[in-house]
Design a protein around this motif. Sequence first.
Motif, mmCIF file in Angstrom:
data_model
loop_
_atom_site.group_PDB
_atom_site.id
_atom_site.type_symbol
_atom_site.label_atom_id
_atom_site.label_comp_id
_atom_site.label_asym_id
_atom_site.label_seq_id
_atom_site.Cartn_x
_atom_site.Cartn_y
_atom_site.Cartn_z
ATOM 1 N N PRO A 119 0.733 -1.202 -0.072
ATOM 2 C CA PRO A 119 0.057 -0.264 0.047
ATOM 3 C C PRO A 119 0.832 1.085 -0.214
ATOM 4 N N SER A 120 1.664 1.425 -1.235
ATOM 5 C CA SER A 120 2.433 2.731 -1.278
ATOM 6 C C SER A 120 1.258 3.897 -1.465
ATOM 7 N N PRO A 121 1.629 5.207 -0.991
ATOM 8 C CA PRO A 121 0.731 6.026 -1.404
ATOM 9 C C PRO A 121 0.418 6.671 -3.014
ATOM 10 N N GLU A 122 1.468 6.293 -3.641
ATOM 11 C CA GLU A 122 1.217 6.165 -5.141
ATOM 12 C C GLU A 122 0.543 5.474 -5.866
ATOM 13 N N ARG A 123 0.543 4.015 -5.178
ATOM 14 C CA ARG A 123 -0.210 2.946 -5.793
ATOM 15 C C ARG A 123 -1.630 3.251 -5.505
ATOM 16 N N VAL A 124 -1.972 3.455 -4.158
ATOM 17 C CA VAL A 124 -3.174 3.650 -3.631
ATOM 18 C C VAL A 124 -3.988 4.653 -4.239
ATOM 19 N N ARG A 125 -3.309 5.830 -4.390
ATOM 20 C CA ARG A 125 -4.050 7.042 -5.136
ATOM 21 C C ARG A 125 -4.279 6.598 -6.725
ATOM 22 N N ALA A 126 -3.468 5.927 -7.243
ATOM 23 C CA ALA A 126 -3.791 5.593 -8.664
ATOM 24 C C ALA A 126 -4.855 4.538 -8.764
ATOM 25 N N VAL A 127 -5.126 3.811 -7.691
ATOM 26 C CA VAL A 127 -6.181 2.780 -7.825
ATOM 27 C C VAL A 127 -7.529 3.503 -7.558
ATOM 28 N N LEU A 128 -7.525 4.330 -6.421
ATOM 29 C CA LEU A 128 -8.683 4.677 -6.225
ATOM 30 C C LEU A 128 -8.892 5.877 -7.136
ATOM 31 N N ASP A 129 -8.154 6.626 -7.770
ATOM 32 C CA ASP A 129 -8.537 7.427 -9.001
ATOM 33 C C ASP A 129 -9.172 6.748 -10.072
ATOM 34 N N ARG A 130 -8.574 5.475 -10.419
ATOM 35 C CA ARG A 130 -9.068 4.836 -11.412
ATOM 36 C C ARG A 130 -10.539 4.281 -11.074
ATOM 37 N N TRP A 131 -10.760 3.858 -9.716
ATOM 38 C CA TRP A 131 -11.845 3.313 -9.604
ATOM 39 C C TRP A 131 -13.162 4.426 -9.284
ATOM 40 N N LEU A 132 -12.803 5.555 -8.969
ATOM 41 C CA LEU A 132 -13.789 6.785 -8.848
ATOM 42 C C LEU A 132 -14.048 7.125 -10.108
ATOM 43 N N GLY A 133 -13.121 6.867 -11.170
ATOM 44 C CA GLY A 133 -13.280 7.535 -12.327
ATOM 45 C C GLY A 133 -14.242 6.434 -13.345
ATOM 46 N N MET A 134 -14.520 5.428 -13.081
ATOM 47 C CA MET A 134 -15.434 4.596 -13.733
ATOM 48 C C MET A 134 -16.914 5.075 -13.964
ATOM 49 N N ASP A 135 -17.492 4.651 -15.137
ATOM 50 C CA ASP A 135 -18.717 4.753 -15.405
ATOM 51 C C ASP A 135 -19.599 4.175 -14.163
ATOM 52 N N ASP A 136 -19.418 3.292 -13.621
ATOM 53 C CA ASP A 136 -20.168 2.465 -12.530
ATOM 54 C C ASP A 136 -19.123 2.445 -11.278
ATOM 55 N N PRO A 137 -18.801 3.497 -10.688
ATOM 56 C CA PRO A 137 -17.675 3.689 -9.588
ATOM 57 C C PRO A 137 -18.272 2.745 -8.320
ATOM 58 N N PRO A 138 -17.286 2.110 -7.508
ATOM 59 C CA PRO A 138 -17.637 1.412 -6.397
ATOM 60 C C PRO A 138 -18.453 2.582 -5.228
ATOM 61 N N THR A 139 -19.458 2.143 -4.565
ATOM 62 C CA THR A 139 -20.034 3.101 -3.535
ATOM 63 C C THR A 139 -19.198 2.715 -2.117
ATOM 64 N N ALA A 140 -18.738 1.751 -2.089
ATOM 65 C CA ALA A 140 -17.956 1.472 -0.851
ATOM 66 C C ALA A 140 -16.462 0.817 -1.077
ATOM 67 N N LEU A 141 -16.057 1.016 0.054
ATOM 68 C CA LEU A 141 -14.390 0.189 -0.028
ATOM 69 C C LEU A 141 -14.358 -0.394 1.239
ATOM 70 N N PHE A 142 -13.626 -1.468 1.118
ATOM 71 C CA PHE A 142 -13.051 -2.367 2.163
ATOM 72 C C PHE A 142 -11.543 -2.337 2.096
ATOM 73 N N THR A 143 -10.996 -1.975 3.113
ATOM 74 C CA THR A 143 -9.582 -2.150 3.158
ATOM 75 C C THR A 143 -9.083 -3.029 4.135
ATOM 76 N N GLY A 144 -7.720 -3.565 3.410
ATOM 77 C CA GLY A 144 -7.189 -4.984 4.212
ATOM 78 C C GLY A 144 -6.413 -4.899 5.458
ATOM 79 N N ASN A 145 -5.948 -3.720 5.773
ATOM 80 C CA ASN A 145 -5.334 -3.616 7.162
ATOM 81 C C ASN A 145 -5.261 -2.234 7.294
#
Length: 325
Positions: free
Chosen positions: A214-240
């Motif tokens: 979970p590096s800051p760069e990787r997490v930011r890129a993943v969240l930006d991609r998810w939230l930019g989707m046409d059908d983005p997630p409405t909830a997030l479960f983080t593993g630690n």
Amino acid sequence: MKDVAAEAGVALKTVSRVVNNEPGVNTATAERVRAAIERLGYSRNESARVLRQGRTSSIGLVIEDVADPFYSGLTRAVEEVAIKHGSLVLSGSSGEDPAREKELVLTFCARRVDGLIVVPAGNDHSYLRAELDAGTPAVFVDRPAGPGPEVDTVLCDNAGGARLAVRHLLAHGHRRVAFLGDSPTIFTADERQRGYREALGDLVDERLVSMAHPSPERVRAVLDRWLGMDDPPTALFTGNGRCTVTALRALEGRRIALVGFDDFELADLLDPAVTVVAQDPAGLGRMAAELLFRRIAGNGGPVERVIQPVRLIARGSGEIGPGGG
């Protein structure tokens, strides 16, 4: 020791009992012996004691990272149990490096520790076989040992906790639930992914599953991609805890329902306060240490595998509905 006995006017055996905290010496006599020890500046010969008793009154503890609050809580609990048994804890951090784990374990064994508590970084623990056969007991905690040695193990209910988190989000109307986890090579991360998938079932969207450091760069890129989707997630479960904190920073105020695995300091003071699945690192450490000292004392019973429960603490972030309300 003979000088102490002469100074205190007692038998040599009495001094030995006082020095080794053995029963059978009345309080007044014990105080007289301790006063003589202080006056003479006596200190017991640890090398001779080890040769005589075959023990060093020390145990080795290998964790992932002493700076991680989870492992500092676990370490403190191990130390508290060790103190009650008159034992010292030698500890080191593996940094998720199997070679470093092996180096630390073998270094502790070379120092003749009475037993080992290990948070494993790798899956190959065949190097431990000789130490176990020589009579050095070991307990694995937080993660199991790799194939090979049969040792006592203390784990938390990782998959069950993940199911709790996802079911909580489902109960609040979410169907697009993303999972942000640590590296899948880590036992706890993979178990939490398993629980996530079991709870979500057919609703799992592979595009919403990301597992890596979970590096800051990787997490930011993943969240930006998810939230930019046409059908983005409405909830997030983080593993630690690290995934949770890094995700909160990367969200930068963007609102999404969130449940994190692991509680962390100030989680209840954020807005909204963070809903978590809380495990008990102190409980894990305490149980591991108690198991180890039972083995050191000669308990030869069957190998134990203890699964400790977790609990969901609802604080607000996981109770946001799909519409943000």
